[in-house]
Design a protein around this motif. Sequence first.
Motif, mmCIF file in Angstrom:
data_model
loop_
_atom_site.group_PDB
_atom_site.id
_atom_site.type_symbol
_atom_site.label_atom_id
_atom_site.label_comp_id
_atom_site.label_asym_id
_atom_site.label_seq_id
_atom_site.Cartn_x
_atom_site.Cartn_y
_atom_site.Cartn_z
ATOM 1 N N VAL A 175 65.613 -4.200 45.988
ATOM 2 C CA VAL A 175 64.475 -4.424 45.092
ATOM 3 C C VAL A 175 64.422 -3.335 44.025
ATOM 4 C CG1 VAL A 175 61.947 -4.425 44.964
ATOM 5 C CG2 VAL A 175 63.115 -5.758 46.742
ATOM 6 N N GLU A 176 64.621 -2.100 44.423
ATOM 7 C CA GLU A 176 64.600 -0.979 43.486
ATOM 8 C C GLU A 176 65.675 -1.120 42.409
ATOM 9 O OE1 GLU A 176 65.810 3.682 43.822
ATOM 10 O OE2 GLU A 176 64.445 2.922 45.367
ATOM 11 N N GLU A 177 66.889 -1.473 42.819
ATOM 12 C CA GLU A 177 67.996 -1.563 41.862
ATOM 13 C C GLU A 177 67.834 -2.746 40.917
ATOM 14 O OE1 GLU A 177 70.695 0.833 41.592
ATOM 15 O OE2 GLU A 177 69.019 1.752 42.656
ATOM 16 N N VAL A 178 67.350 -3.884 41.428
ATOM 17 C CA VAL A 178 67.122 -5.035 40.548
ATOM 18 C C VAL A 178 66.013 -4.712 39.555
ATOM 19 C CG1 VAL A 178 66.379 -7.455 40.429
ATOM 20 C CG2 VAL A 178 68.000 -6.731 42.205
ATOM 21 N N ALA A 179 64.975 -4.018 40.018
ATOM 22 C CA ALA A 179 63.868 -3.636 39.128
ATOM 23 C C ALA A 179 64.344 -2.708 38.022
ATOM 24 C CB ALA A 179 62.750 -2.981 39.933
ATOM 25 N N GLU A 180 65.312 -1.842 38.332
ATOM 26 C CA GLU A 180 65.832 -0.906 37.325
ATOM 27 C C GLU A 180 66.622 -1.617 36.232
ATOM 28 O OE1 GLU A 180 68.077 2.136 39.260
ATOM 29 O OE2 GLU A 180 66.312 3.036 40.201
ATOM 30 N N GLY A 181 67.198 -2.769 36.542
ATOM 31 C CA GLY A 181 67.937 -3.532 35.536
ATOM 32 C C GLY A 181 69.416 -3.216 35.525
ATOM 33 N N LYS A 182 70.009 -3.301 34.346
ATOM 34 C CA LYS A 182 71.456 -3.151 34.227
ATOM 35 C C LYS A 182 71.906 -1.723 34.532
ATOM 36 C CE LYS A 182 72.341 -6.911 30.992
ATOM 37 N NZ LYS A 182 73.037 -7.297 29.749
ATOM 38 N N HIS A 183 73.133 -1.628 35.068
ATOM 39 C CA HIS A 183 73.751 -0.343 35.392
ATOM 40 C C HIS A 183 75.151 -0.334 34.775
ATOM 41 C CE1 HIS A 183 70.627 -0.781 38.418
ATOM 42 N NE2 HIS A 183 70.709 0.515 38.650
ATOM 43 N N ARG A 184 75.366 0.549 33.818
ATOM 44 C CA ARG A 184 76.640 0.538 33.078
ATOM 45 C C ARG A 184 77.850 0.738 33.973
ATOM 46 N NH1 ARG A 184 75.665 4.205 27.839
ATOM 47 N NH2 ARG A 184 76.531 5.664 29.340
ATOM 48 N N ALA A 185 77.700 1.452 35.083
ATOM 49 C CA ALA A 185 78.838 1.699 35.979
ATOM 50 C C ALA A 185 79.351 0.418 36.622
ATOM 51 C CB ALA A 185 78.469 2.711 37.054
ATOM 52 N N GLN A 186 78.516 -0.610 36.694
ATOM 53 C CA GLN A 186 78.977 -1.877 37.252
ATOM 54 C C GLN A 186 80.123 -2.440 36.401
ATOM 55 O OE1 GLN A 186 78.123 -2.157 40.249
ATOM 56 N NE2 GLN A 186 76.514 -3.679 40.463
ATOM 57 N N ALA A 187 79.939 -2.438 35.104
ATOM 58 C CA ALA A 187 80.972 -2.978 34.215
ATOM 59 C C ALA A 187 82.234 -2.133 34.267
ATOM 60 C CB ALA A 187 80.457 -3.071 32.779
ATOM 61 N N ARG A 188 82.070 -0.819 34.376
ATOM 62 C CA ARG A 188 83.256 0.040 34.493
ATOM 63 C C ARG A 188 84.031 -0.309 35.752
ATOM 64 N NH1 ARG A 188 79.731 4.096 32.825
ATOM 65 N NH2 ARG A 188 79.671 5.043 34.891
ATOM 66 N N SER A 189 83.315 -0.653 36.808
ATOM 67 C CA SER A 189 83.971 -1.044 38.044
ATOM 68 C C SER A 189 84.775 -2.315 37.846
ATOM 69 C CB SER A 189 82.932 -1.261 39.148
ATOM 70 O OG SER A 189 83.535 -1.779 40.291
ATOM 71 N N ALA A 190 84.173 -3.280 37.162
ATOM 72 C CA ALA A 190 84.838 -4.560 36.964
ATOM 73 C C ALA A 190 86.066 -4.453 36.067
ATOM 74 C CB ALA A 190 83.853 -5.574 36.377
ATOM 75 N N HIS A 191 86.061 -3.460 35.165
ATOM 76 C CA HIS A 191 87.156 -3.355 34.202
ATOM 77 C C HIS A 191 88.035 -2.129 34.408
ATOM 78 C CE1 HIS A 191 85.508 -6.702 32.063
ATOM 79 N NE2 HIS A 191 84.337 -6.111 31.980
ATOM 80 N N ARG A 192 87.825 -1.435 35.542
ATOM 81 C CA ARG A 192 88.575 -0.182 35.781
ATOM 82 C C ARG A 192 90.086 -0.435 35.782
ATOM 83 N NH1 ARG A 192 85.720 1.683 39.587
ATOM 84 N NH2 ARG A 192 84.701 3.333 38.419
ATOM 85 N N GLU A 193 90.513 -1.512 36.443
ATOM 86 C CA GLU A 193 91.958 -1.749 36.537
ATOM 87 C C GLU A 193 92.532 -2.033 35.154
ATOM 88 O OE1 GLU A 193 94.942 -4.874 38.733
ATOM 89 O OE2 GLU A 193 93.174 -4.199 39.805
ATOM 90 N N GLU A 194 91.776 -2.780 34.313
ATOM 91 C CA GLU A 194 92.257 -3.044 32.963
ATOM 92 C C GLU A 194 92.408 -1.736 32.185
ATOM 93 O OE1 GLU A 194 89.732 -5.815 30.989
ATOM 94 O OE2 GLU A 194 89.602 -7.131 32.731
#
Length: 198
Positions: A175-194
């Motif tokens: 609940v806390e994390e969804v309330a905070e909204g977007k987290h830029r590190a998520q995208a870095r995780s998804a594109h780290r290999e690229e």
Amino acid sequence: MAASLDGLRVAFLVAPEGVEQVELTEPWRAVGEAGGQAELVSVSSGPVQAFNHLDKADTFTVDRTVDQVGSANYDGLVLPGGVANPDALRRYPEAVRFVGGFFSAQKPVAAICHAPWMLIEADVVRGRNVTSYPSLATDLRNAGANWADEQVVVDSGLVTSRTPDDLNAFCAKLVEEVAEGKHRAQARSAHREEAETG
């Protein structure tokens, strides 16, 4: 003051059969109590069969299928566990893409028990701090994650927990994390290999 999810939508992704009921219903209740709207997403329409360990429990009606929606439709994603649930889901490329889309969109994701198998399949755990049911520790380490035997681990929008015993901490953090909204590190995780190969 508790975090508010007023006006926010959270997807719960499950297989047609095999989800651990309490790992679906308790986070669902937490989202609702915080004012959010939960939606059940699966790979096919119709009822989903939940389990209490190995015994059949209740059935739940699917709201949307993964081919009808994407991360743009939601503010966060919850991946309940159960051994059979993520093992079945990871065989569906559209379900794996659905999960990966939340990371690309920098949106919070919460996974409990065996559900981090889906994170491995989506290749989004490299360099991330996570926990899970203990039997997944080697799988997660082999996928590049930093695994810890802790009640709940939060890493920039990614929330993971071990078992139903950890649900109170898991629900509070999701609940806390969804309330905070977007987290830029998520995208870095998804594109780290690229980035590493580019």
